[in-house]
Scaffold this motif. Structure first.
Motif, PDB file in Angstrom:
ATOM      1  N   ILE A  52       0.829  -1.204   0.000  1.00 33.41           N
ATOM      2  CA  ILE A  52       0.000   0.000   0.000  1.00 33.41           C
ATOM      3  C   ILE A  52       0.863   1.252   0.000  1.00 33.41           C
ATOM      4  O   ILE A  52       0.525   2.264  -0.612  1.00 33.41           O
ATOM      5  N   ARG A  53       1.995   1.174   0.682  1.00 34.64           N
ATOM      6  CA  ARG A  53       2.904   2.319   0.768  1.00 34.64           C
ATOM      7  C   ARG A  53       3.766   2.490  -0.490  1.00 34.64           C
ATOM      8  O   ARG A  53       4.410   3.524  -0.666  1.00 34.64           O
ATOM      9  N   GLN A  54       3.822   1.504  -1.341  1.00 36.56           N
ATOM     10  CA  GLN A  54       4.698   1.580  -2.508  1.00 36.56           C
ATOM     11  C   GLN A  54       4.185   2.596  -3.522  1.00 36.56           C
ATOM     12  O   GLN A  54       2.979   2.708  -3.757  1.00 36.56           O
ATOM     13  N   ALA A  55       5.107   3.315  -4.115  1.00 39.94           N
ATOM     14  CA  ALA A  55       4.741   4.333  -5.108  1.00 39.94           C
ATOM     15  C   ALA A  55       4.190   3.686  -6.372  1.00 39.94           C
ATOM     16  O   ALA A  55       4.684   2.645  -6.816  1.00 39.94           O
ATOM     17  N   THR A  56       3.164   4.307  -6.926  1.00 39.65           N
ATOM     18  CA  THR A  56       2.615   3.847  -8.203  1.00 39.65           C
ATOM     19  C   THR A  56       2.852   4.874  -9.308  1.00 39.65           C
ATOM     20  O   THR A  56       2.550   4.613 -10.463  1.00 39.65           O
ATOM     21  N   GLY A  57       3.367   6.031  -8.950  1.00 38.09           N
ATOM     22  CA  GLY A  57       3.575   7.101  -9.923  1.00 38.09           C
ATOM     23  C   GLY A  57       4.707   6.798 -10.891  1.00 38.09           C
ATOM     24  O   GLY A  57       5.660   6.091 -10.571  1.00 38.09           O
ATOM     25  N   THR A  58       4.590   7.372 -12.083  1.00 40.90           N
ATOM     26  CA  THR A  58       5.613   7.197 -13.123  1.00 40.90           C
ATOM     27  C   THR A  58       6.477   8.435 -13.285  1.00 40.90           C
ATOM     28  O   THR A  58       7.392   8.443 -14.103  1.00 40.90           O
ATOM     29  N   GLY A  59       6.151   9.479 -12.532  1.00 40.76           N
ATOM     30  CA  GLY A  59       6.935  10.700 -12.626  1.00 40.76           C
ATOM     31  C   GLY A  59       6.434  11.694 -13.660  1.00 40.76           C
ATOM     32  O   GLY A  59       7.136  12.662 -13.981  1.00 40.76           O
ATOM     33  N   ARG A  60       5.249  11.488 -14.188  1.00 42.75           N
ATOM     34  CA  ARG A  60       4.698  12.456 -15.136  1.00 42.75           C
ATOM     35  C   ARG A  60       4.527  13.801 -14.460  1.00 42.75           C
ATOM     36  O   ARG A  60       4.057  13.877 -13.328  1.00 42.75           O
ATOM     37  N   ARG A  61       4.878  14.855 -15.186  1.00 43.30           N
ATOM     38  CA  ARG A  61       4.870  16.191 -14.588  1.00 43.30           C
ATOM     39  C   ARG A  61       3.988  17.140 -15.387  1.00 43.30           C
ATOM     40  O   ARG A  61       3.895  17.045 -16.609  1.00 43.30           O
ATOM     41  N   VAL A  62       3.368  18.057 -14.671  1.00 43.45           N
ATOM     42  CA  VAL A  62       2.605  19.127 -15.305  1.00 43.45           C
ATOM     43  C   VAL A  62       3.575  20.196 -15.789  1.00 43.45           C
ATOM     44  O   VAL A  62       4.530  20.552 -15.099  1.00 43.45           O
ATOM     45  N   TYR A 343      -3.446   6.029   7.337  1.00 39.64           N
ATOM     46  CA  TYR A 343      -1.992   6.118   7.227  1.00 39.64           C
ATOM     47  C   TYR A 343      -1.540   7.561   7.447  1.00 39.64           C
ATOM     48  O   TYR A 343      -2.165   8.500   6.952  1.00 39.64           O
ATOM     49  N   MET A 344      -0.448   7.702   8.171  1.00 40.01           N
ATOM     50  CA  MET A 344       0.164   9.016   8.345  1.00 40.01           C
ATOM     51  C   MET A 344       1.216   9.248   7.268  1.00 40.01           C
ATOM     52  O   MET A 344       1.708   8.309   6.656  1.00 40.01           O
ATOM     53  N   GLN A 345       1.568  10.523   7.065  1.00 36.28           N
ATOM     54  CA  GLN A 345       2.638  10.908   6.148  1.00 36.28           C
ATOM     55  C   GLN A 345       2.414  10.312   4.758  1.00 36.28           C
ATOM     56  O   GLN A 345       3.330   9.747   4.157  1.00 36.28           O
ATOM     57  N   TRP A 346       1.212  10.478   4.228  1.00 37.18           N
ATOM     58  CA  TRP A 346       0.886   9.941   2.912  1.00 37.18           C
ATOM     59  C   TRP A 346       1.314  10.937   1.839  1.00 37.18           C
ATOM     60  O   TRP A 346       0.934  12.103   1.881  1.00 37.18           O
ATOM     61  N   ASP A 347       2.087  10.472   0.872  1.00 41.31           N
ATOM     62  CA  ASP A 347       2.621  11.342  -0.176  1.00 41.31           C
ATOM     63  C   ASP A 347       1.799  11.161  -1.448  1.00 41.31           C
ATOM     64  O   ASP A 347       1.870  10.133  -2.117  1.00 41.31           O
ATOM     65  N   PHE A 348       1.022  12.184  -1.802  1.00 41.84           N
ATOM     66  CA  PHE A 348       0.150  12.099  -2.974  1.00 41.84           C
ATOM     67  C   PHE A 348       0.921  12.185  -4.291  1.00 41.84           C
ATOM     68  O   PHE A 348       0.360  11.903  -5.346  1.00 41.84           O
ATOM     69  N   SER A 349       2.177  12.563  -4.229  1.00 43.77           N
ATOM     70  CA  SER A 349       2.966  12.594  -5.459  1.00 43.77           C
ATOM     71  C   SER A 349       3.412  11.198  -5.871  1.00 43.77           C
ATOM     72  O   SER A 349       3.828  10.983  -7.012  1.00 43.77           O
ATOM     73  N   THR A 350       3.325  10.234  -4.959  1.00 47.38           N
ATOM     74  CA  THR A 350       3.751   8.869  -5.273  1.00 47.38           C
ATOM     75  C   THR A 350       2.585   7.888  -5.359  1.00 47.38           C
ATOM     76  O   THR A 350       2.719   6.832  -5.971  1.00 47.38           O
TER      77      THR A 350
END
Length: 657
Positions: A52-62, A343-350
């Motif tokens: 659940i904590r693992q990043a799923t993002g590919t790094g796409r940027r606006v 979950y605490m400290q959740w990073d929406f960028s990942t």
């Protein structure tokens, strides 16, 4: 009936790309596994929790050019963008549970050939469903309307829309509205209550943010309770703040009465003035999203009953990271915490909202921190002002008090500030430890449903012993003083406010572990007669190993310290690894502080250990014995010590009206 704006699509004010994942989402949805599919096997649950904590993002940027203006975004050719984000997704379950709104209307305006909008909803388990869609027929702008009932969001779920561009760019703006009764059509107004002490630069910049033109009609008065010696009015940024807010700004100077004294003053001034619908408590060292304040007011206006509406807290140093989605006070332990399944400290960028099941559940809370907390004036008038406890537990106690009076608290997704995270502070060990311990016990005496506070006294005893065996004698002494002060009764809380901080600081300076040294070279070098063969201090021991350490550590304290340890520290331990079970191994050590600015020299003292242990056991036994009578005394005095009259006397303004 009238149609009222609930929320609109927004982009970050400062065009900061670091926070774009909170506004738009370029990533795919990769939903984690359902917990009931995972099952009850401990190994499977541990593996799933890690995934659940693992990043799923590919790094796409606006790209910067995609931010057209505050409310408009450009989708590039061939791009698919989801607005199922923290600031642009619609938190349907919260509106369904707490407000009179039964159906919302999504209005999306697209400009660009073949622009495509798809509307989605999710369930409490995170599964999503396509609801409706539309396509731009020509090259011009076209608006689409979707009427969406809220009846299916009883346990959780969001509404959102995705926009897809074909061969041409597509610009998009959107808003969410609802039909409301005429007496709910006009928005309320808010008095801001900001407590500040020696942060003039932070505070002046915050005031400029509150001068946002979109907020003007919502602000009644901005009260700044100035409690420091470095004044916000003397800061170079203040003239810009004064220009932005004009006659809405009011600076009130008073002695340092802590956060509770500052916020109580703001609450008192708001109630006495009587012209604003709400008072909003806000820290001085935050970056504010003004749109969030508008949403808090709107939600409060449409709530079924007067409701405290809080914002969320993001990490100011890692701005896409959420501290907590909501907080409760666990009754048996009487400790504030994130709900167990969250979950605490959740990073929406990942990992985005659409990829995390837990983010779709509605999280009902006990309180919201006063970094951003909207309180209806009618609630303050009925249940009183802040508890006079200087800092810590004032906000959580207020939420519990409000709930007991029938007024819920909602931490609203889409309303937030950025704040220094608690993990970067040293408040569990420094002077604040006195207030942490005293105020937690007071809050439990007032609100614990258990006869003797549940597990609280046992946990207090365990924590106290841990501090003593870790050579944190100053912290242990402050905690003992906190318990002794509680025994004096609630009638002394107001008189302690102006003086207790100075007395606490004077007391802790008597101990070497409280003497902070900025320059490491001022402390002796590490030297031991015999090197340890133990494991690295950076290794986290097992639960069994910690229990063994807990059994042996107090016995070890009775031995005489090694001679060399009186002159030289035996180890140098970074703050990250300065746990009690590590510190208990040494007779002396240099320990760095969490904020990275200094270090202290810890020295084991068997005589002091005996004295503090004796007093610790005696005090905890007395609390266990006298808890029912103490609780009755504090509960009987709650109305008086939080009354406008009591606070006015403390402020020296009893003649005001």
């Amino acid at each position: 009936m009238s149609r009222r704006l609930l929320m609109r699509q927004v982009m970050p004010l400062d065009r900061d790309l670091e926070v774009m994942s909170l506004y738009v989402d370029l990533e795919d949805a990769r939903l984690d596994e359902d917990k009931y599919v995972v099952g009850g096997n401990s190994g499977a649950k541990a593996l799933n929790a890690a995934q659940i904590r693992q990043a799923t993002g590919t790094g796409r940027r606006v790209a910067v050019e995609q931010l057209v203006d505050r409310t408009t975004f450009k989708v590039l050719p061939g791009q698919s963008v989801s607005f199922g984000s923290m600031f642009n997704g619609f938190p349907a379950s919260y509106w369904r549970r707490y407000t009179i709104v039964e159906q919302v209307r999504l209005e999306v305006t697209l400009e660009g050939r073949d622009g495509h909008v798809v509307v989605y909803k999710s369930l409490a388990n995170g599964n999503s469903q396509r609801v409706d869609s539309a396509v731009v027929e020509g090259d011009g702008a076209e608006s689409f309307t979707f009427d969406l009932p809220l009846n299916s969001f009883v346990d959780g779920g969001w509404l959102w829309y995705d926009v897809i561009a074909a061969d041409a760019p597509v610009t998009v703006s959107a808003q969410w509205t609802a039909e409301v009764p005429e007496d709910r059509a006009a928005h309320g107004t808010v008095d801001m209550a900001i407590t500040t002490m020696n942060r003039p630069d932070w505070c002046a910049k915050l005031l400029q943010q509150l001068g946002d033109p979109d907020l003007t009609g919502y602000l009644d008065t901005v009260f700044v309770m100035e409690q420091g010696t470095k004044l916000v009015v003397d800061d170079a940024e203040y003239p810009a703040a004064e220009k932005a807010l004009g006659d809405k700004l009011r600076i009130i100077q008073q002695g340092n009465l802590g956060g509770s004294g500052g916020y109580a003053r703001g609450q008192l001034e708001s109630v006495r003035k009587g012209t604003a619908t709400y008072a909003l408590m806000m820290d001085d060292d935050v970056i504010c999203e003004p749109e969030g304040i508008i949403r808090q007011v709107t939600f409060g206006d449409l709530a079924r009953r007067p409701t405290i509406v809080g914002g969320m807290m993001f990490n100011i140093y890692s701005r896409s990271r959420l501290h907590s989605f909501g907080e409760i006070v666990q009754p048996w332990r009487f400790l504030w915490m994130t709900p167990p399944d969250a979950y605490m400290q959740w990073d929406f960028s990942t990992r985005n909202i659409r990829s995390a099941r837990w983010l779709h559940k509605r999280w009902d809370v006990d309180f919201t921190g006063w970094f951003s907390c909207l309180i209806p004036r009618v609630v303050i008038e009925e249940i009183g002002l802040s508890l006079p406890v200087f800092i810590k537990w004032d906000d959580s106690e207020y939420g519990l008090r409000a709930r007991a009076a029938g007024y819920p608290t909602v931490t609203l997704p889409g309303a937030a500030v950025w704040h220094v995270p608690w993990t970067d502070k040293n408040d569990a060990l420094d002077w604040q430890s006195y207030f942490h311990h005293r105020n937690r016990l007071i809050a439990a005496l007032l609100h614990s449903p258990f006869k003797r506070g549940g597990r609280l006294l046992r946990e207090s005893l365990n924590n106290q012993i841990a501090h003593i065996v870790a050579m944190q004698y100053s912290t242990a002494e402050l905690r003992l003083q906190a318990m002794e002060d509680i025994l004096q009764g609630p009638q002394h809380l107001h008189e302690m406010l102006p003086t207790r901080l100075a007395e606490v600081n004077a007391l802790r300076k008597q101990f070497s572990d409280a003497v902070l040294v900025p320059d490491r070279d001022e402390l002796p070098p590490v030297k031991r007669a015999k090197l340890s063969k133990g494991k690295s201090i950076s290794e986290v021991p097992s639960r069994k190993s910690q229990l063994l350490s807990a059994a042996k550590a107090p016995l070890r304290q009775l031995r005489p310290p090694r001679d060399l340890s009186r002159e030289y520290p035996e180890a140098e331990i970074p703050a990250l690894d300065a746990k009690w079970y590590q510190l208990a191994k040494y007779d002396s050590a240099i320990v760095s502080m969490n904020d990275g600015t200094s270090a202290a020299l810890y020295r084991r003292d068997p005589e002091l250990f005996r004295d503090q242990m004796k007093r610790t056991i005696a005090l905890h036994e007395r609390f266990r014995r006298e808890w029912p009578e103490l609780a009755q005394a504090y509960r009987a005095q709650l109305h008086e010590i939080t009354s406008q009259e009591a606070w006015a006397r403390t402020f020296g303004i009893e003649e005001s009206s």
